[in-house]
Structures are given as C-alpha cells and as structure tokens.
Design an enzyme around this catalytic site. Structure first.
Site, PDB file in Angstrom:
ATOM      1  N   ASP A   8       0.864  -1.177   0.000  1.00  0.00           N
ATOM      2  CA  ASP A   8       0.000   0.000   0.000  1.00  0.00           C
ATOM      3  C   ASP A   8       0.902   1.229   0.000  1.00  0.00           C
ATOM      4  O   ASP A   8       2.134   1.105  -0.154  1.00  0.00           O
ATOM      5  CB  ASP A   8      -0.999  -0.039   1.180  1.00  0.00           C
ATOM      6  CG  ASP A   8      -0.336   0.203   2.530  1.00  0.00           C
ATOM      7  OD1 ASP A   8       0.913   0.283   2.600  1.00  0.00           O
ATOM      8  OD2 ASP A   8      -1.078   0.304   3.522  1.00  0.00           O
ATOM      9  N   HIS A   9       0.301   2.390   0.175  1.00  0.00           N
ATOM     10  CA  HIS A   9       1.097   3.633   0.161  1.00  0.00           C
ATOM     11  C   HIS A   9       2.135   3.638   1.290  1.00  0.00           C
ATOM     12  O   HIS A   9       3.189   4.237   1.160  1.00  0.00           O
ATOM     13  CB  HIS A   9       0.171   4.846   0.282  1.00  0.00           C
ATOM     14  CG  HIS A   9      -0.728   4.791   1.478  1.00  0.00           C
ATOM     15  ND1 HIS A   9      -1.819   3.929   1.525  1.00  0.00           N
ATOM     16  CD2 HIS A   9      -0.690   5.427   2.670  1.00  0.00           C
ATOM     17  CE1 HIS A   9      -2.412   4.071   2.709  1.00  0.00           C
ATOM     18  NE2 HIS A   9      -1.746   4.968   3.417  1.00  0.00           N
ATOM     19  N   CYS A  65       3.428  -2.973   3.961  1.00  0.00           N
ATOM     20  CA  CYS A  65       2.592  -1.825   4.327  1.00  0.00           C
ATOM     21  C   CYS A  65       3.373  -0.999   5.340  1.00  0.00           C
ATOM     22  O   CYS A  65       4.593  -1.146   5.436  1.00  0.00           O
ATOM     23  CB  CYS A  65       1.209  -2.252   4.805  1.00  0.00           C
ATOM     24  SG  CYS A  65       1.153  -3.214   6.329  1.00  0.00           S
ATOM     25  N   GLY A  66       2.706  -0.133   6.086  1.00  0.00           N
ATOM     26  CA  GLY A  66       3.436   0.723   7.020  1.00  0.00           C
ATOM     27  C   GLY A  66       4.104  -0.089   8.118  1.00  0.00           C
ATOM     28  O   GLY A  66       5.275   0.101   8.437  1.00  0.00           O
ATOM     29  N   THR A  67       3.343  -1.017   8.686  1.00  0.00           N
ATOM     30  CA  THR A  67       3.865  -1.841   9.787  1.00  0.00           C
ATOM     31  C   THR A  67       4.010  -3.313   9.415  1.00  0.00           C
ATOM     32  O   THR A  67       4.658  -4.063  10.151  1.00  0.00           O
ATOM     33  CB  THR A  67       2.895  -1.788  10.982  1.00  0.00           C
ATOM     34  OG1 THR A  67       1.618  -2.280  10.529  1.00  0.00           O
ATOM     35  CG2 THR A  67       2.739  -0.363  11.506  1.00  0.00           C
ATOM     36  N   GLY A  68       3.362  -3.748   8.369  1.00  0.00           N
ATOM     37  CA  GLY A  68       3.290  -5.168   8.013  1.00  0.00           C
ATOM     38  C   GLY A  68       2.154  -5.888   8.729  1.00  0.00           C
ATOM     39  O   GLY A  68       1.804  -7.020   8.373  1.00  0.00           O
ATOM     40  N   ILE A  69       1.571  -5.221   9.719  1.00  0.00           N
ATOM     41  CA  ILE A  69       0.567  -5.889  10.561  1.00  0.00           C
ATOM     42  C   ILE A  69      -0.742  -6.117   9.807  1.00  0.00           C
ATOM     43  O   ILE A  69      -1.281  -7.229   9.785  1.00  0.00           O
ATOM     44  CB  ILE A  69       0.317  -5.070  11.848  1.00  0.00           C
ATOM     45  CG1 ILE A  69       1.576  -5.021  12.702  1.00  0.00           C
ATOM     46  CG2 ILE A  69      -0.841  -5.668  12.652  1.00  0.00           C
ATOM     47  CD1 ILE A  69       1.514  -4.023  13.855  1.00  0.00           C
ATOM     48  N   GLY A  70      -1.249  -5.069   9.188  1.00  0.00           N
ATOM     49  CA  GLY A  70      -2.523  -5.209   8.464  1.00  0.00           C
ATOM     50  C   GLY A  70      -2.417  -6.246   7.361  1.00  0.00           C
ATOM     51  O   GLY A  70      -3.296  -7.110   7.209  1.00  0.00           O
ATOM     52  N   HIS A  98      10.723 -23.565   9.910  1.00  0.00           N
ATOM     53  CA  HIS A  98       9.755 -24.231  10.786  1.00  0.00           C
ATOM     54  C   HIS A  98       8.308 -24.077  10.341  1.00  0.00           C
ATOM     55  O   HIS A  98       7.481 -24.930  10.649  1.00  0.00           O
ATOM     56  CB  HIS A  98       9.867 -23.673  12.221  1.00  0.00           C
ATOM     57  CG  HIS A  98      11.077 -24.168  12.950  1.00  0.00           C
ATOM     58  ND1 HIS A  98      11.230 -24.057  14.306  1.00  0.00           N
ATOM     59  CD2 HIS A  98      12.201 -24.791  12.500  1.00  0.00           C
ATOM     60  CE1 HIS A  98      12.393 -24.581  14.679  1.00  0.00           C
ATOM     61  NE2 HIS A  98      13.009 -25.027  13.600  1.00  0.00           N
ATOM     62  N   HIS A 133       7.848 -30.417  11.725  1.00  0.00           N
ATOM     63  CA  HIS A 133       7.257 -29.114  11.407  1.00  0.00           C
ATOM     64  C   HIS A 133       6.099 -29.271  10.420  1.00  0.00           C
ATOM     65  O   HIS A 133       5.109 -28.545  10.496  1.00  0.00           O
ATOM     66  CB  HIS A 133       8.323 -28.169  10.867  1.00  0.00           C
ATOM     67  CG  HIS A 133       9.459 -27.983  11.831  1.00  0.00           C
ATOM     68  ND1 HIS A 133       9.289 -27.401  13.064  1.00  0.00           N
ATOM     69  CD2 HIS A 133      10.757 -28.359  11.754  1.00  0.00           C
ATOM     70  CE1 HIS A 133      10.444 -27.397  13.705  1.00  0.00           C
ATOM     71  NE2 HIS A 133      11.350 -27.986  12.940  1.00  0.00           N
TER      72      HIS A 133
HETATM   73  C1  RB5 Z   1      -1.647   2.928   6.312  1.00  0.00           C
HETATM   74  O1  RB5 Z   1      -1.619   4.195   6.878  1.00  0.00           O
HETATM   75  C2  RB5 Z   1      -1.285   1.887   7.352  1.00  0.00           C
HETATM   76  O2  RB5 Z   1      -2.323   1.744   8.242  1.00  0.00           O
HETATM   77  C3  RB5 Z   1      -0.936   0.587   6.692  1.00  0.00           C
HETATM   78  O3  RB5 Z   1       0.114   0.774   5.809  1.00  0.00           O
HETATM   79  C4  RB5 Z   1      -0.508  -0.548   7.594  1.00  0.00           C
HETATM   80  O4  RB5 Z   1       0.499  -0.146   8.461  1.00  0.00           O
HETATM   81  C5  RB5 Z   1      -1.577  -1.282   8.268  1.00  0.00           C
HETATM   82  O5  RB5 Z   1      -1.346  -2.261   8.993  1.00  0.00           O
END
Ligand code: RB5
Length: 140
Positions: A8-9, A65-70, A98, A133
């Site tokens: 994403d951005h 993405c910004g954090t990789g979490i989403g 693993h 594994h």
């Molecule tokens: C976008 O602002 C941000 O929320 C997305 O890149 C990501 O970090 C979500 O997990």
C-alpha cells in the site's frame, strides 16, 4: 520462483529495494501494485497477492505496508496461506525453516531498505525443514 509482490502507500518506499533482491536472486516478480503513494486500502493488495499464491500462479508472496501488521492479518485469512510478519533476519529464516511461510510481510515504517533486503534474502534462500514441522502445519 515467481514471487507476487503487493504494497500500500505505507509500503511503497520499500518495494523497489525488495524487487532488486528478488531479481538478483534470479526470481521473477509479479507486481500487484500499488504503484504510487496515493492512499489505498492494504486489504485489496493482500487479497491480490494471496490469490496468486493460492492459485499456484506464484509460489510465494511478499506484502509491504506501514507496519506489516494489516497485511499479515488479511493474508492469514486465506486458506493455504501462511503469512509471516518478519522485521528481522532470524524470524525470516525460522518462518521458512519451521513454518514453511509462503507469504512474507514487512513494514516500511519499521525496517529500512537495507534490512528489508537482507530479510528477503534470508526468506528466499531458506528451505522448509519438514518432518515434525510438517506435522504441526498439518494441524491447522
Ligand atoms: C496505512 O496508513 C497503514 O495503516 C498501513 O500501511 C498498515 O500499516 C496497516 O497495517
């Protein structure tokens, strides 16, 4: 291997650096976007990349993405996808050895280009160990 990549951005700044390593290692890239820094919704790109892996059109996927979490949350909703959020090299290696991770997620607001390249290098060059594994993977 053919590797689907999506961002994403928030992740776009890492994409070029990551693609350079993928190509350097002799793999092909299937770029699912996005292609500029306009605000977009990360689930769209996670879905495109995971669909490619699920269909067998790409062997692996990488999501930024910004954090990789989403991206990792969305990717792990897909049957057959084992997405690993790895922001350092040890996790990247272990996620392959693993967990047989087939999707790698990283956050451009967490890792710089140099570290991201080394994470990708470790992730693409480490084989799954199988054995106990595989049994554990078969449990979910
Ligand atoms: C976008 O602002 C941000 O929320 C997305 O890149 C990501 O970090 C979500 O997990």
């Amino acid at each position: 291997m053919k590797i689907a990549i999506g961002c994403d951005h928030g992740g776009i700044d890492l994409k070029e650096a990551v693609c350079r390593v993928i190509e350097e290692l002799g793999h092909q890239i299937d770029d699912q976007g996005c292609h500029n820094s306009d605000s977009v919704d990360y689930p769209d790109f996670a879905k495109s990349v995971c669909a490619k892996v699920q269909a067998g059109q790409c062997e692996r996927g990488i999501l930024l993405c910004g954090t990789g979490i989403g991206m990792s949350m969305v990717a792990n909703k897909f049957t057959g996808i084992r997405a690993a959020l790895c922001q350092e090299i040890f996790s990247a290696r272990m996620s392959r050895e693993h967990n047989d991770a087939n999707v790698l997620c990283m956050g451009a607001r967490i890792v710089g280009a140099g570290l991201a390249q080394e994470v990708v290098r470790a992730w693409l060059t480490t084989d799954f160990a199988g054995g106990r594994h595989q049994r554990r993977i078969d449990m979910f």
